[in-house]
Design an enzyme around this catalytic site. Structure first.
Site, short mmCIF file in Angstrom:
data_model
loop_
_atom_site.label_atom_id
_atom_site.label_comp_id
_atom_site.label_asym_id
_atom_site.label_seq_id
_atom_site.Cartn_x
_atom_site.Cartn_y
_atom_site.Cartn_z
N LYS A 85 -0.65 5.00 4.49
CA LYS A 85 -1.40 3.88 5.23
C LYS A 85 -0.83 3.80 6.69
O LYS A 85 0.33 3.45 6.87
CB LYS A 85 -1.59 2.72 4.48
CG LYS A 85 -2.47 1.78 5.19
CD LYS A 85 -2.90 0.55 4.06
CE LYS A 85 -4.00 -0.52 4.78
NZ LYS A 85 -5.20 0.26 4.94
N HIS A 90 0.93 -1.07 0.02
CA HIS A 90 0.11 0.10 0.15
C HIS A 90 0.86 1.07 -0.03
O HIS A 90 1.83 1.12 0.26
CB HIS A 90 -0.78 0.06 1.11
CG HIS A 90 -1.96 -0.81 1.10
ND1 HIS A 90 -2.07 -2.16 1.47
CD2 HIS A 90 -3.31 -0.45 0.66
CE1 HIS A 90 -3.37 -2.72 0.98
NE2 HIS A 90 -4.17 -1.82 0.84
#
Length: 259
Positions: free
Chosen positions: A153, A149
């Site tokens: 995040k 990600h």
């Protein structure tokens, strides 16, 4: 009849995407946009209540479906307010722990509450058929999950990676907490047969990649889902909102219920 929608965190990346997609959908009305305390300035939507306090906003939009992609503590608080005012809620927040799930389940007794750590239709289709692959391959195949990600995040592993790994463990008849391995470092010895590794990569602006590996004798199988835009998660959440507008309290709903 169009479904009324309230977006939490409307100035964030996901919130802004949800708001724009709601405005573009003839089956939806954006009736509320909410942000953190002191952060609602600058939000302007036609015929839409703008607020930095959900408790003040909900009485003005009875029955509107609230969509929440914020943070675990915030989402739990949203569900409690929904239980008080009777608004349906769609939650796409990740990083929610067992205790917080229990709180969502309690709120779901009084208001329709939906929670999915991944709103992608593709990911949820994977969840439905991966147990069949695990069963067909048998126990000679070692299972690993790798998720990637963007660098902003905050939770790790991702909620989707955990959901996938839990699904795979269940297919083996294992308790996930007994077999999970979220990090490997140093002299760790041979890999136990009864183990599922979940590894995390973070960097750049990756929306979300998840790969499940099945390492067998002389071969390996890789099953990968890549999200190239947040629109896919927003579309799933709006689809869920339409569905939740007709549901009753009594259980914590999930993507499997909608499908």
């Amino acid at each position: 009849m169009a479904v009324n929608i309230v977006i939490l965190g409307a100035k964030g990346r996901m919130g802004n995407t949800l708001a724009n997609m709601t405005l573009a959908d003839d089956e939806l009305n954006l009736v509320g946009a909410c942000e953190r305390k002191g952060n609602a300035d600058g939000m302007v939507y036609e015929d839409c209540e703008v607020s930095d306090c959900l408790e003040d906003l909900l009485p003005k939009v009875p029955g509107a479906v609230v969509i929440d992609f914020t943070a675990p503590e915030s989402s739990v608080a949203t569900a409690k307010l929904a239980a008080r005012f009777g608004n349906p809620v769609v939650i796409g927040t990740t990083g929610i722990n067992k205790e917080q799930v229990a709180e969502l389940e309690e709120s779901a007794k009084k208001a329709p509450i939906f929670w999915a750590p991944n709103m992608s239709v593709g990911v949820n289709v994977l969840l439905s058929f991966m147990p069949k692959l695990v069963e067909a391959l048998g126990e000679d195949y070692d299972i690993e999950v790798v998720e990637t990600h963007h660098k902003m995040k905050k939770d790790s592993p991702s909620g989707t990676a955990l959901k996938l790994a839990q699904c795979l463990a269940e297919a083996r008849g294992w308790e996930y907490d007994d077999v999970k391995k979220h990090c490997r470092d140093g002299i760790i010895g041979e890999r136990p047969k009864k183990e599922i590794g979940v590894q995390t990569l973070r960097g750049g602006d990756v929306v979300g990649d998840h790969t499940m590996y099945f390492f067998g004798p002389g071969e390996r199988i890789e099953v990968t889902h890549r999200a190239s835009t947040r629109d896919t998660f927003a579309a799933g959440a709006l689809r869920a909102a339409k569905w939740m507008s007709t549901q009753k309290p009594g259980k914590l709903y999930a993507m499997a219920d909608m499908f």
